[in-house]
Design an enzyme around this catalytic site. Structure first.
Site, PDB file in Angstrom:
ATOM      1  N   SER A  63      76.300 -65.244  65.158  1.00  0.00           N
ATOM      2  CA  SER A  63      75.007 -65.914  65.529  1.00  0.00           C
ATOM      3  C   SER A  63      73.854 -64.928  65.756  1.00  0.00           C
ATOM      4  O   SER A  63      72.811 -65.456  65.752  1.00  0.00           O
ATOM      5  CB  SER A  63      75.180 -66.825  66.774  1.00  0.00           C
ATOM      6  OG  SER A  63      75.892 -67.756  66.657  1.00  0.00           O
ATOM      7  N   LYS A  66      70.935 -65.985  63.653  1.00  0.00           N
ATOM      8  CA  LYS A  66      69.863 -66.758  63.824  1.00  0.00           C
ATOM      9  C   LYS A  66      68.637 -66.057  64.392  1.00  0.00           C
ATOM     10  O   LYS A  66      67.590 -66.477  64.429  1.00  0.00           O
ATOM     11  CB  LYS A  66      70.332 -67.929  65.214  1.00  0.00           C
ATOM     12  CG  LYS A  66      71.366 -68.703  64.856  1.00  0.00           C
ATOM     13  CD  LYS A  66      71.780 -69.412  65.775  1.00  0.00           C
ATOM     14  CE  LYS A  66      72.887 -70.495  65.265  1.00  0.00           C
ATOM     15  NZ  LYS A  66      74.340 -69.866  65.284  1.00  0.00           N
ATOM     16  N   SER A 123      72.127 -71.622  70.533  1.00  0.00           N
ATOM     17  CA  SER A 123      72.726 -71.464  69.348  1.00  0.00           C
ATOM     18  C   SER A 123      73.164 -72.502  68.361  1.00  0.00           C
ATOM     19  O   SER A 123      74.475 -72.374  67.978  1.00  0.00           O
ATOM     20  CB  SER A 123      73.707 -70.238  69.722  1.00  0.00           C
ATOM     21  OG  SER A 123      73.984 -69.392  68.610  1.00  0.00           O
TER      22      SER A 123
END
Length: 435
Positions: A63, A66, A123
């Protein structure tokens, strides 16, 4: 200067003289898998690398991806392509993204501002997919644009295949690239960086807490992002500021979230301690050296920099066999000093009359000299008359110095007083609480 160039080599002349290459050799997280572990710490203001372990080895971002999704979204906001209150529609592809997610229904919408918070704090993979589709037409098209932006930002080891960081064997990065991306986020979009410092996000009556638990818990930490998939282990990119120094720390491949966070905190504390000791030596040198003309000073700086023979940082060896904590600092005169661990005992605190910040104006060989310095500069700023003057002793490389500090100030008071001192050509720097 481009971010990649800033990190890959020392800044020119003045910044190079401020700090020659430092290196940290620290324990990796317990039982770290060396095929997944990597770590990197850099001083954002100077580009000086303070710690590097397998920092250019290929890793899975999870993640941390992101961060680039957010970079692209911030870029679209600034260009006017999208507005902060515009609504992003959720497709079937987005709604079916695996957790973590907001469980958004097909055909529902979310505002851009809520989407930012959902990406930073929750997230949310469904939101990441929806953002990618809104900006790129398709998530695949958006991933191609993300990779192109990565090259533009100087991230040579990074390739994106999706907007979320969900498993894909061809979605890869490096710890060094993630540090570059973190710096680019703050450099290019300071007006949006506050989102990374938020600890909670409320959606549909439910409160989500930031996965990055270092925010608000560890001194100075104000972002950025965590990540985990089974193939990557536990990743984190951290931004932290203490006094005038801002660091970016990256830890990848932690065996647990707790060990990852503990290791990131250890790296930050050690690096800030190194920089603090550097500041002590720089102030000591500035105050003990005779004044010379600016032209002569520049000539000496050029000679000193040429003599440093600076080499780029090298990998620190196997993460599994790291030696005990030891920090080495090469200062302006190229003399090496062993710095005590971050857990060194603190000096007794003075009464906190106003705040917990300080202004340091020198480091001396005796307490009397430190007190004399405090008395001499007090009239420079009215703020200093309200502070608590103190001569604090510290051992550096077996030598005892006394730090001349004005304590019990607020952050604004410390910054303002130091600005007034600097305007009078008096060396100083602000000191964050607990330093």
């Amino acid at each position: 200067m481009e971010t990649g160039a800033m990190i890959s080599r020392f800044p020119r002349l003045a910044a190079a003289l401020m700090l020659a290459l430092s290196a940290l050799a620290l324990h990796a997280p317990a039982h770290a898998d060396t095929s997944r572990y990597a770590a990197f710490v850099v001083d954002q203001n100077t580009g000086v690398v303070l710690h590097s372990r397998q920092s250019e080895a290929t890793r899975y971002p999870a993640s941390l991806t992101k961060m680039m999704t957010l970079y692209m979204l911030f870029d679209a906001l600034e260009s006017g392509e999208i507005g902060i209150q515009d609504q992003i529609r959720i497709s079937a592809h987005a709604a079916n993204a695996p957790p973590s997610r907001l469980d958004l229904a097909i055909g529902s919408t979310i505002s851009v501002e809520d989407a930012i918070r959902a990406l930073v704090i929750r997230s949310a993979n469904d939101v990441a997919v929806a953002v990618g589709e809104r900006l790129g037409g398709t998530e695949t098209g958006f991933a191609t644009a993300m990779t192109a932006k990565a090259r533009e930002l100087g991230l040579p080891g990074t390739t994106f295949r999706n907007a979320s960081g969900l498993p894909n064997s061809r979605q890869v990065t490096t710890a060094r690239d993630m540090a570059r991306l973190a710096i680019a986020l703050q450099r290019d979009f300071p007006q949006h960086f506050h989102y990374f410092d938020e600890t909670t996000f409320v959606w549909d009556g439910r409160t989500y807490r930031n996965h990055n638990t270092l925010v608000g818990r560890v001194e100075g930490v104000d972002g950025l992002k965590t990540g985990y998939i089974r193939a990557s282990g536990f990743n984190v990119v951290v931004s932290a500021q203490r006094g005038e120094h801002r660091l970016i720390a990256v830890v990848m491949g932690g065996p647990t979230a707790a060990s990852r966070d503990a290791h990131a905190e250890e790296l930050l504390d050690a690096a800030f301690s190194t920089l603090e000791q550097r500041d002590d030596r720089r102030l000591f040198a500035a105050l003990s050296s005779p004044r010379i003309s600016p032209i002569r000073q520049q000539a000496l700086i050029a000679m000193d920099v040429a003599a440093l023979d600076l080499a780029p940082p090298t990998e620190m060896g196997s993460a599994q066999a790291a030696p005990p904590l030891r920090i080495i600092l090469a200062d302006e005169s190229s003399e090496l000093a062993d710095i005590v661990p971050a857990s060194r005992p603190a000096a007794p605190d003075a009464p906190l009359l106003r705040g917990a910040w300080s202004v340091q104006v020198g480091a001396y060989n005796s307490a009397a000299a430190a007190r004399e310095r405090l008395d001499r500069v007090t009239p420079v700023s009215p703020i200093l008359a309200l502070a608590q003057p103190a001569a604090r002793s510290v051992d550096i490389g077996g030598n005892r110095l006394w730090r001349a500090r004005f304590e019990s100030l607020t952050a604004d008071e410390a910054a303002h007083a130091c600005a007034e001192l600097s305007a009078r050509n008096e060396p100083c720097y602000t000191v964050a609480p607990g330093r």
